[in-house]
Motif scaffolding. Structure first.
Motif, PDB file in Angstrom:
ATOM      1  N   ILE A  50       0.837  -1.192   0.000  1.00 13.65           N
ATOM      2  CA  ILE A  50       0.000   0.000   0.000  1.00 13.65           C
ATOM      3  C   ILE A  50       0.875   1.246   0.000  1.00 13.65           C
ATOM      4  CG2 ILE A  50      -0.197   0.219   2.507  1.00 13.65           C
ATOM      5  CD1 ILE A  50      -3.262   0.624   2.020  1.00 13.65           C
ATOM      6  N   LEU A  51       0.398   2.284  -0.636  1.00 10.40           N
ATOM      7  CA  LEU A  51       1.094   3.568  -0.688  1.00 10.40           C
ATOM      8  C   LEU A  51       0.152   4.618  -0.158  1.00 10.40           C
ATOM      9  CD1 LEU A  51       3.098   4.989  -3.708  1.00 10.40           C
ATOM     10  CD2 LEU A  51       1.361   6.376  -2.573  1.00 10.40           C
ATOM     11  N   ILE A  52       0.646   5.442   0.754  1.00 14.17           N
ATOM     12  CA  ILE A  52      -0.157   6.539   1.295  1.00 14.17           C
ATOM     13  C   ILE A  52       0.587   7.839   1.044  1.00 14.17           C
ATOM     14  CG2 ILE A  52       0.786   6.222   3.646  1.00 14.17           C
ATOM     15  CD1 ILE A  52      -2.071   7.054   4.650  1.00 14.17           C
ATOM     16  N   ARG A  53      -0.093   8.813   0.495  1.00 12.40           N
ATOM     17  CA  ARG A  53       0.529  10.078   0.141  1.00 12.40           C
ATOM     18  C   ARG A  53       0.548  11.005   1.345  1.00 12.40           C
ATOM     19  NH1 ARG A  53       1.544   9.234  -4.950  1.00 12.40           N
ATOM     20  NH2 ARG A  53       0.092   8.007  -6.199  1.00 12.40           N
ATOM     21  N   SER A  54       1.390  12.005   1.278  1.00 12.00           N
ATOM     22  CA  SER A  54       1.592  12.871   2.433  1.00 12.00           C
ATOM     23  C   SER A  54       0.347  13.665   2.801  1.00 12.00           C
ATOM     24  CB  SER A  54       2.752  13.832   2.179  1.00 12.00           C
ATOM     25  OG  SER A  54       2.489  14.627   1.048  1.00 12.00           O
TER      26      SER A  54
END
Lengths: 114, 109
Positions: free
Chosen positions: B47-51
């Protein structure tokens, strides 16, 4: 997504010899990377493989020890030269469209140097 | 040097329980990513979570990001034996993706 294969999957080598690891991506990618993972440790970036130009090495890694080629957008090789037991590690290649997207990893090459 | 420090270093739980892993980092980020590595194999992106995001879900995974505290957590709900693996957080630092120290998760059947 991208599917990445590496050859060989593992090898046992003698001190002083060299091993070339191949990394093949099933689609054209902008960025390819090589990592080292020592036993029980996290991943350390060795270098960014640049298509058509010299690789960009991280601090502590030099071209003479880890020459890298990237002749096109789907293939790269990493050579571990003049090996010593301290080079025993898993070597992983990865690929990405951009640095800010997910990276896809190959299965790794487990290298043991005697 | 490691950008991310993860805790715990190792975690063992019973199958069916929830597992929480934490990651702290040092500098401002564009995004934070979580990866799983089964023993001695390549990494799989989870999973990738943006700032500018605070929480993200994917199946049994829930990731939170607190940029003020420079920390993230990964929650795996209803754990399964197949979740046994090492989990790494990673952030973009300079021109490279930098991995944390990792958490070794063991699910006890």
């Amino acid at each position: 997504s991208a599917v990445i294969s590496q050859k060989p999957s593992r090898d046992i080598c003698q001190r002083g010899t060299s091993l070339t690891i191949q990394c093949q991506v099933d689609s054209q990618v902008t960025m390819m990377f090589w990592y080292r993972q020592q036993p029980g440790q996290s991943l350390t970036l060795i270098a960014t493989a640049n298509q058509g130009s010299e690789a960009t090495y991280e601090s502590g890694f030099v071209i003479d020890k880890f020459p890298i080629s990237r002749p096109n957008l789907t293939f790269s090789t990493l050579t571990v030269s003049n090996m010593s037991p301290e080079d025993s590690s898993i070597y992983l290649c990865s690929a990405a469209g951009t640095l800010y997207n997910e990276q896809f990893f190959g299965p790794g090459t487990r290298l043991t140097v005697l | 040097s490691q950008q991310g420090e993860e805790d715990p270093q190792a975690l063992s739980i019973q199958e069916g329980e929830n597992a929480t892993m934490n990651c702290s980092y040092k500098t401002s980020i564009n995004n934070l990513q979580w990866y799983r590595q089964n023993s001695g194999r390549g990494l799989v992106h989870l999973i990738l979570i943006r700032s500018n995001e605070r929480e993200k879900h994917s199946g049994r995974l829930r990731v939170t990001l607190d940029t003020s505290k420079k920390s993230s957590s990964l929650l795996i709900t209803a754990s399964r034996a197949a979740d046994t693996a090492s989990y790494f957080c990673a952030t973009v630092l300079g021109e490279k993706l930098t991995f944390g120290t990792g958490t070794r998760l063991t699910i006890i059947p």
